[in-house]
Scaffold this active site. Structure first.
Site, PDB file in Angstrom:
ATOM      1  N   GLY A  31       0.789  -1.222   0.000  1.00 50.42           N
ATOM      2  CA  GLY A  31       0.000   0.000   0.000  1.00 50.42           C
ATOM      3  C   GLY A  31       0.824   1.275   0.000  1.00 50.42           C
ATOM      4  CB  CYS A 240     -25.866  -8.712 -18.409  1.00 52.38           C
ATOM      5  SG  CYS A 240     -25.100  -8.566 -20.037  1.00 52.38           S
ATOM      6  CB  CYS A 243     -24.537 -12.842 -20.629  1.00 54.50           C
ATOM      7  SG  CYS A 243     -23.987 -12.008 -19.141  1.00 54.50           S
ATOM      8  CB  CYS A 265     -21.162  -7.875 -18.623  1.00 51.85           C
ATOM      9  SG  CYS A 265     -22.219  -9.131 -17.924  1.00 51.85           S
ATOM     10  CB  CYS A 271     -20.477 -10.270 -21.294  1.00 46.98           C
ATOM     11  SG  CYS A 271     -22.182 -10.014 -21.800  1.00 46.98           S
TER      12      CYS A 271
END
Lengths: 293, 201
Positions: A31, A240, A243, A265, A271
């Site tokens: 980090g 979606c 899909c 998506c 997808c």
């Protein structure tokens, strides 16, 4: 005619050594933003020069590279970076998440879970999570040194005071391994939980701002929040249209000037994989060719 | 005096050898305790181990002051080899070194003699490369921290004194030194973020 004009993966070996040393420090201090001597790349700042330099420093001939931009393998940024490495490093490329060993991304984390053999490289515009709250680098550096992140909580609190909830929707700040507050790059906060305890190594490169940082595998990544206003994911409330997925992050596509829209998506590989597996959405054409890569 | 022509060669293929060596070290640093093989390890002047030579050629250059322990300094050829292949300045002051090569960990100075970084810049610290007898035949240690799922075991031959110093090193986080243990052509990394305890202790 075809004499190699560039070193393997474009960067010279001295630059790679410098970036590799920065990556090792970044992994050792999860980090923390390690300064590095970012180079000018043959693309403008803001097009992923940080991610490209990190990818160039780790990439080997045996790697399989995937590049996504907002989840998509076939937008300009993704295609040009994929072609850049296909040309300068001769590496194999793919659009399939599970086949890739190195995935460079702009603003999304793939929906498919990443595995231990993979490295996810993020393109980062502004690596400093405190920058919009405190413009002075000397001050933000001191805040990180002291672990003094009260200002960030004030910002989230002000969201709640103004809007009734934490309105930060992307680049949502996280705390890594209980120490450094980190900017996950402008990924939607929907993706934040995927960074936690991830099996893959995550590397972040900011070219203009000259910083590299990292999240090692199996590292605790916590989205900042309050007990009475816990972190929540956000997703458009729709399946979606291509899909039918109910668990993926969606892009809103405006389809005419009458206010019509559809949700699909954002992760094109996810997808397409679902469509190949026979999942259909409301807009699926029965005879439509599958895939477009 | 050894002439340049008599020095052992560097990597045959600089680009791919450095890349594969770096990936082994990166993998080791990202997954503390995991033993990673350096495929491009190469014959080096004694007493350098093959993987140490490969790491030197991969990460050292004119920007990285190198500190060598007495067991390495004794062999003048090593200094010449590092200078010729890496152009790295060899320094006597451990606290300014980017990397330290330690061939005899039993006699190495205390960890706080090396650069520990500052709270503002914890990355400005020394990475110690320790040559050890074995990564698998030592007393069992338990590791935890970033890069490790739960806990993992390591049985490298490191002294109890060094383990005690590493516990203090962990307390300094985010300051501190990072260790790379090498035996032959294999490496294990112990970054400053790793907690180390004697197993069962």
């Amino acid at each position: 005619m075809n004499a190699p004009t560039y070193n393997f993966a474009y960067l010279d070996e001295g630059t790679k050594r410098m970036i590799r040393r920065a990556i090792l420090k970044a992994i050792a201090i999860p980090g923390y933003q390690v300064p590095f001597a970012s180079r000018e790349m043959p693309m403008p700042y803001g097009w992923g020069t940080g991610g490209v330099q990190v990818t160039a420093a780790i990439l080997g001939p045996q790697d399989v590279l995937k590049v996504i931009d907002q989840g998509s393998d076939d937008t300009t940024n993704a295609i040009s970076i994929r072609k850049f490495f296909a040309k300068t490093a001769g590496v194999a490329t793919t659009t399939r998440t599970e086949e890739a060993s190195v995935i460079q991304t702009r603003h999304r984390i793939p929906e498919a879970p990443l595995h231990a053999g993979q490295v996810l490289v993020y393109q980062v515009p502004i690596p400093e999570p405190l920058r919009y709250l405190e413009p002075r680098e000397t001050e933000t550096r001191r805040m990180h040194a002291l672990g003094e992140y009260g200002l960030m909580h004030v910002k989230l609190y002000e969201d709640i005071a103004k809007f009734g909830h934490i309105a930060t929707a992307y680049a949502y700040p996280v705390k890594v391994a209980g120490r450094y507050v980190m900017d996950p790059s402008p990924t939607p906060k929907f993706d934040n939980p995927k960074m936690n305890d991830c099996e893959a190594l995550q590397l972040f490169g900011a070219g203009r701002e000259k910083r590299i940082y990292a999240i090692p595998p199996y590292t605790q990544v916590v989205s900042l929040d309050f007990e009475d206003h816990p972190f929540t994911r956000y997703r458009q409330d729709a399946p979606c249209a291509l899909c039918g997925a109910e668990d993926s992050y969606l892009d809103e596509i405006v389809t005419d000037d009458q206010g019509s829209r559809m949700f699909v998506c954002s992760d094109t590989d996810y997808c397409e994989t679902r469509q190949r597996d026979g999942h259909l959405g409301s807009e699926s054409a029965p005879n439509k060719e599958h895939g477009h890569g | 005096m050894t002439t340049v022509a008599e020095l052992p060669a560097g990597f045959a293929d600089k680009v791919t050898a450095a890349q594969s060596t770096f990936r082994a070290v990166m993998d080791a640093m990202a997954r503390p305790g995991r033993i990673c093989k350096v495929a491009a390890a190469l014959p080096a002047p004694a007493p350098l181990m093959p993987a140490v030579a490969a790491i030197a050629l991969t990460l050292f250059d004119h920007d990285t002051p190198i500190w060598l322990d007495a067991a390495v300094v004794r062999h003048r050829e090593v200094g010449q080899w590092l200078k010729f292949h890496c152009s790295a300045p060899v320094v006597e002051e451990a606290s300014v070194a980017s990397f330290a090569l330690v061939a005899d960990p039993a006699r190495m100075p205390a960890l706080d003699c090396f650069a520990l970084g500052s709270n503002d810049y914890p990355d400005r610290s020394t990475t110690l490369i320790l040559q050890v007898a074995s990564l698998t035949d030592g007393a069992p240690l338990e590791l935890s921290g970033p890069g490790i799922r739960g806990t993992t075991a390591l049985a490298a031959t490191v002294s109890a004194d060094l383990i005690a110093q590493l516990a203090l090193n962990r307390e300094l986080f985010p300051r501190g030194v990072d260790l790379v243990l090498v035996a032959g052509d294999e490496v294990v990394a112990l970054p400053r973020s790793t907690r180390i305890t004697a197993k069962g202790g």
